[in-house]
Design an enzyme around this catalytic site. Sequence first.
Site, short mmCIF file in Angstrom:
data_model
loop_
_atom_site.label_atom_id
_atom_site.label_comp_id
_atom_site.label_asym_id
_atom_site.label_seq_id
_atom_site.Cartn_x
_atom_site.Cartn_y
_atom_site.Cartn_z
N SER A 264 0.83 -1.20 0.00
CA SER A 264 0.00 0.00 0.00
C SER A 264 0.86 1.25 0.00
O SER A 264 2.08 1.18 0.21
CB SER A 264 -0.90 0.02 1.24
OG SER A 264 -0.11 0.33 2.37
N LYS A 265 0.21 2.36 -0.23
CA LYS A 265 0.89 3.65 -0.23
C LYS A 265 1.59 3.86 1.11
O LYS A 265 2.69 4.38 1.16
CB LYS A 265 -0.17 4.73 -0.47
CG LYS A 265 0.35 6.13 -0.48
CD LYS A 265 -0.77 7.04 -0.87
CE LYS A 265 -0.57 8.46 -0.44
NZ LYS A 265 0.12 8.72 0.78
N ARG A 266 0.94 3.43 2.18
CA ARG A 266 1.53 3.63 3.51
C ARG A 266 2.86 2.88 3.67
O ARG A 266 3.76 3.33 4.34
CB ARG A 266 0.54 3.23 4.59
CG ARG A 266 0.07 4.44 5.37
CD ARG A 266 -1.13 4.15 6.23
NE ARG A 266 -2.35 4.12 5.46
CZ ARG A 266 -3.22 3.12 5.45
NH1 ARG A 266 -3.01 2.06 6.17
NH2 ARG A 266 -4.30 3.20 4.71
#
Length: 525
Positions: A264-266
């Site tokens: 994910s982006k995180r």
Amino acid sequence: MDQQVRVRFAPSPTGPLHIGGVRTALYNYLFARQNGGAMILRIEDTDQTRFVPGAEQYIIEALDWLGIKFDEGVHIGGPYGPYRQSDRKAMYKQYADQLLRDGWAYYAFDRPEALDDKRKEYEAQKKTFQYDCNTRETMENSLSLPAEEVQRRLESGEPYVVRFKFPADLDITVHDLIRGEVTMNSNLLDDKVLFKSDGMPTYHLANIVDDHSMLITHVIRGEEWLPSAPLHVMLYRAFGWEETMPRFAHLPLLLKPEGNGKLSKRDGDRLGFPVFPLDWHDPKSGELSSGYRERGYRPEAVVNMLALLGWNPGTEQELFTMEELIAQFSIEHISKSGAKFNVEKAKWFNHEYMQQLSDAETADLFLPQLKEHGITVEENAAEEHDYQHSTFSRQFVEKVCGMMKERITFPSELWETCCYFFEAPTEYDPAAIKKRWKEGMPTHMGKVIEILNTVPFEYEAIHKALLDDYIVGNGLNMGQVMNSLRLAVVGKTVGPDMLTLVMTIGKEETIRRVQRAVEKIGDVN
Ligand code: GLU
């Protein structure tokens, strides 16, 4: 199959394209090219609530940067356009009507609040509500209401949706080119919404109608769409299009570096690597998400890395050009299990591709940094270097790049790695001074200057006079003298072969730097 292979990449413009989406596009492209087929870019923007301005342009620019080319699409047109679903809006209603007429779909009038209440009612009993063959009779739809009532509601303009009517207790098999046969029972499947009274189809209806009318032969997409595949198979059946139904290949997920869960982006923010191909400025929040391009990744490196995240050639080969990927790619060698993202490997690929750049190409990447540091580069300068005026010839910059690029993973490291070729150090590493600049060093440095001033300025001659005759001949500590010289010239004890460095920056500049070091450091230790 004699039919021409036709594949599509069908992103929704809901934000920047995730690197997993880029991989999907790449695999479609490789498959199309390998089979002499067509690659199509279709924009699936039926969910207007999730539309993000700029996302479509971003997708096009990102794939273009990576060399993933299209034969037809929203940006170039083609014989099966339009290629943006919102521009095809008018054609979907007839297909929803066909399903309604043939008993494959029904009108549902349930208000969002009524659906919410239902969900809560089920939750209270620790169950999950699903609009399906077991519950639909209890809801407000054209299966449960009298025909006249349905007619009345439609005529009065009451909002409705059209839902797919799954037959009860039917085993539906999806033949997947990667996973083999995947069977699901219809009792477990939701009567998905296909069409809304505002005239917009949902993803499921538009996707099937478009794949059919664009003559798509293979649907290669992310694994997250596998649960929708039985509905898609049933839609082909309901329309009577089963004969020409595309073949499915659901790609494994791209996983977090630790291996648990989808990348994910995180994860990117947390571990400091981009999960998007290009920088993205979110139009609403203004937030910046960094991209591979702006981080200094070569497009070839990103393509190569992504190709191997989920596919393997069956050999030890790791470096592939796009042409080699096209030749060797095969759906059979795509793995079923998720592929773990590996940041170090991504950097390794970039390092490899940086080495493949010519000295001139590397110099081009270096020029803006040189300019930023007040260095002038002249195309046909008379002198290779003029340290007094911070002016260098283009050839000199190329020479330095050729000498130093093996030490570089990203272009942004060029200045840090090569700065001492362009300007004298202003500071000297204190730890190195302590370790190397021993008593008597100014005398030895004076000798270096004397040698440079007297022997021919040639590598061999200096080597003999300084290293062999002076250092070895006088039983001096080689490491200490040469590293002190390096400290004087570079400011630190890093860099290429010392005499090569001296030959590159020249006699005057070397002497100047040594003199300055002696003045500044003096006779310490
Ligand atoms: N619009 C879908 C997406 O954004 C496409 C799924 C498919 O390829 O069928 O991923």
